[in-house]
Design an enzyme around this catalytic site. Structure first.
Site, short mmCIF file in Angstrom:
data_model
loop_
_atom_site.label_atom_id
_atom_site.label_comp_id
_atom_site.label_asym_id
_atom_site.label_seq_id
_atom_site.Cartn_x
_atom_site.Cartn_y
_atom_site.Cartn_z
N ASP A 388 0.97 -1.56 0.04
CA ASP A 388 -0.50 0.11 -0.16
C ASP A 388 0.71 1.14 -0.01
O ASP A 388 0.53 2.50 -0.63
CB ASP A 388 -0.99 -0.16 1.02
CG ASP A 388 -2.00 1.14 0.87
OD1 ASP A 388 -1.63 2.10 0.92
OD2 ASP A 388 -3.14 0.43 1.32
N THR A 416 -5.18 1.81 -0.82
CA THR A 416 -4.80 1.52 -1.74
C THR A 416 -5.46 -0.11 -1.82
O THR A 416 -6.07 -0.99 -2.74
CB THR A 416 -4.05 1.59 -2.77
OG1 THR A 416 -2.40 0.83 -1.59
CG2 THR A 416 -3.54 3.07 -3.51
N ASP A 417 -5.45 -0.62 -0.62
CA ASP A 417 -5.47 -2.42 -0.18
C ASP A 417 -7.29 -2.27 0.09
O ASP A 417 -7.49 -2.87 -0.66
CB ASP A 417 -4.23 -2.49 1.22
CG ASP A 417 -3.81 -2.75 1.52
OD1 ASP A 417 -3.14 -3.87 0.32
OD2 ASP A 417 -3.14 -2.56 2.41
N ILE A 418 -7.78 -0.45 0.56
CA ILE A 418 -9.10 -1.15 0.47
C ILE A 418 -9.47 -0.81 -0.74
O ILE A 418 -10.47 -1.40 -1.09
CB ILE A 418 -9.84 -0.25 1.41
CG1 ILE A 418 -9.31 -0.46 3.27
CG2 ILE A 418 -11.44 -0.11 0.75
CD1 ILE A 418 -9.90 -2.21 3.47
#
Length: 562
Positions: A388, A416-418
């Site tokens: 991320d 950015t992970d989500i």
């Protein structure tokens, strides 16, 4: 054409993502309604109000020790992706006989989904105390002025990197725990000695130390918010073969009867299966012998990590040694009875294991095969770790997260992970729509980097006034509506009509949040208290219709179909 009813970024994102789908991947004509508050009983009228009320400012600001506005319309972007997912899911259900014409979601629902892991930790009954404190966070600054992010997933790489730079051994040992926990806590207080070591080292030597350490990546933090290259959020490539079976629709949820097999870890990959499960799919989670190590990381909810449960509850877990020939055969057998397979393995691993799309589509013609990666389709001589904060640093999202008068740095909230998991789930749904229409499958490619480009942002970072940020009161914080001028609030605050932003901010410190929100409401100005405690949010009756409780509090499904 699909109608999206919204007055902000969510509608623009939804229209752009739906417009990118064509032919067999295109959604049906449906009404998609996105509002601000949804099932949250609060007068939320813009992105700042949602960020304040639903915990985003609190989580994003943990590293600074105070609530902070996230400089992009993140909740609205997530809501736009939710709208696309809802339209695609409803289109799948229509092909399978359902009479759906509309789907509704909200920016507040999206915000709660974004903070669900932090909310789970805050509401579990485990006595284990989460340890984090503000300040001292990455990125680092080199002697020649380069601000940079460091990433490694293993303690040995961390030790060797700092050893190469001559850092104090005690500081290196002390820094490992907050460094690795920054993904979970949204804070990363590292010893000052490590920052001092970086300031005494040229960036070229930092890069050399990362190379020598093995398993360590460093990247500069870009100051330009716009991405270095434009790439599609999600790529869809047809795969050969046609499905020989039809998945029976058994219930009311759009994906009832569809089966998804996932082999994923951390956040991005498991979130894909979590979204598909919320839409009704059966999700089979493939874990290594002994189970996913993340299950045992505190805080716990019952006999399992609450962070793990936040993204994996409701999935059926099976243990398979995919590194062995017997385990690879077992995975192929699982996939043979599935509609989709999702993984977020490192580049090249699928081919190495003989489990890439071409291999698995032979076991399951018509398969949706999805890879949620870090950097695809970017090409690097030496590929950095696809995590991320490195992606935020390189993509410009870290620059966009803060105003122009503050240093660029990734948010320690895992943006950015989500978003990467959400975009991958969107691609899976588009592929499944093609499958139920034609029987044919697709290869879905997405990444943290490609997802970062979904967030609208300009070439330059704006400079905020004090009124654009959370404002301190006598007992907390509140935010004013976007683009509020001092004169608009001067009267109810007891200030002269020509009051300055600084005078407004100073005046608000004199009285409690509730007093000011009532006074401003009487004058027609909706000020929003800022959440500073996720447990209190979970206990607030105004969130009751949006949240559920098992061993922890969790967001309910964010879509309403009709």
């Amino acid at each position: 054409m699909t109608t999206t009813l919204t007055a902000d970024v969510a509608g623009l994102v939804a229209a752009e993502q739906l417009g990118a789908l064509s032919g067999e991947y295109a959604a049906d004509p449906l009404v998609s309604d996105v509002d601000w508050a949804g099932r949250v009983d609060l007068p939320l009228a813009d992105e700042l109000a949602v960020q304040a009320a639903c915990g985003i400012m609190h989580v994003h600001g943990r590293a600074a020790g105070r609530p902070q506005r996230l400089g992009v319309d993140y909740a609205s972007v997530l809501a736009g992706v939710l709208a696309v997912q809802g339209v695609l899911a409803a289109s799948i259900a229509r092909v399978r006989g359902a009479r759906l014409t509309a789907v509704r979601t909200s920016v507040a629902d999206a915000a709660l989904l974004a903070v669900q892991q932090y909310l789970a930790v805050a509401t579990t009954d485990d006595d284990w105390a989460e340890r984090w404190e503000p300040g001292g966070r990455p990125p680092f600054t080199s002697r020649d002025g380069v601000r940079f992010e460091v990433e490694t997933l293993y303690a040995e790489g961390w030790r060797r990197f700092w050893q190469e730079l001559g850092a104090d051994r005690e500081a290196v040992a002390e820094g490992w725990w907050p460094f690795q926990q920054r993904f979970a806590t949204a804070a990363g207080h590292l010893p000052e000695a490590l920052h001092a070591t970086a300031r005494n080292t040229d960036y070229e030597a930092v890069v050399a130390a990362a190379t020598a350490a093995v398993g360590v990546s460093v990247l500069p933090v870009r100051d330009v918010p716009s991405p270095p290259v434009e790439v599609p959020a999600c790529g869809l490539r047809p795969l050969p073969g046609t499905a020989t079976r039809e998945s029976e629709k058994r219930g009311e949820a759009p994906l009832d009867g569809l089966v998804v097999v996932e082999s994923t870890r951390r956040i991005q990959g498991p979130l894909v299966g979590h979204v598909l499960r919320l839409l009704g799919a059966e999700v089979i989670r493939v874990e290594p012998p002994g189970g996913d190590p993340m299950r045992g990381i505190p805080p716990m909810a019952g006999d399992c990590s609450v962070r793990f449960r936040a993204l994996n509850d409701g999935k059926r877990a099976v243990e398979v040694d995919i590194k062995s020939p017997a385990g690879q055969r077992e995975l192929r057998e699982l996939v043979a009875g599935a509609d989709a397979f999702v993984h977020n393995w490192a580049p090249g691993k699928a081919e190495q294991l003989g489990l890439d799309a071409e291999d698995l589509v032979r076991a399951s013609p018509g398969l949706t095969y999805a890879w949620a990666s870090g950097w695809e389709p970017l090409s690097w001589p030496e590929l950095p770790l696809g995590t991320d904060f490195l992606v935020q640093a390189h993509s410009g999202l870290g620059a966009a997260a803060y105003p122009g008068d503050e240093p660029s740095m990734p948010s320690l909230m895992t943006l950015t992970d989500i978003l990467g998991g959400m975009v991958c789930a969107q691609g899976v749904l588009a592929s499944l729509l093609r499958r139920v229409r034609t029987g044919r499958g697709s290869h879905v490619d997405s990444s943290l980097f490609s997802a970062s480009g979904v967030v609208p942002r300009g070439v330059h970072r704006p400079v905020w006034t004090v009124l654009d940020r959370p404002l301190r009161t006598a007992d907390g914080y509140l935010v004013l509506p976007r683009d509020m001028a001092p004169g608009d609030v001067a009267g109810p605050l007891g200030l002269a009509a020509g009051g300055t932003p600084g005078e407004v901010a100073a005046r608000l410190r004199d009285r409690p949040t509730e007093v000011w929100t009532e006074l401003l409401a009487d004058a027609g100005v909706v000020a929003t208290p800022v959440c500073t405690d996720l447990r209190a949010l979970a206990e607030d009756p105004r969130f009751e219709r949006a949240l559920g409780r098992t061993t922890h509090v969790h967001p309910l499904s964010p879509w309403e179909f009709s």
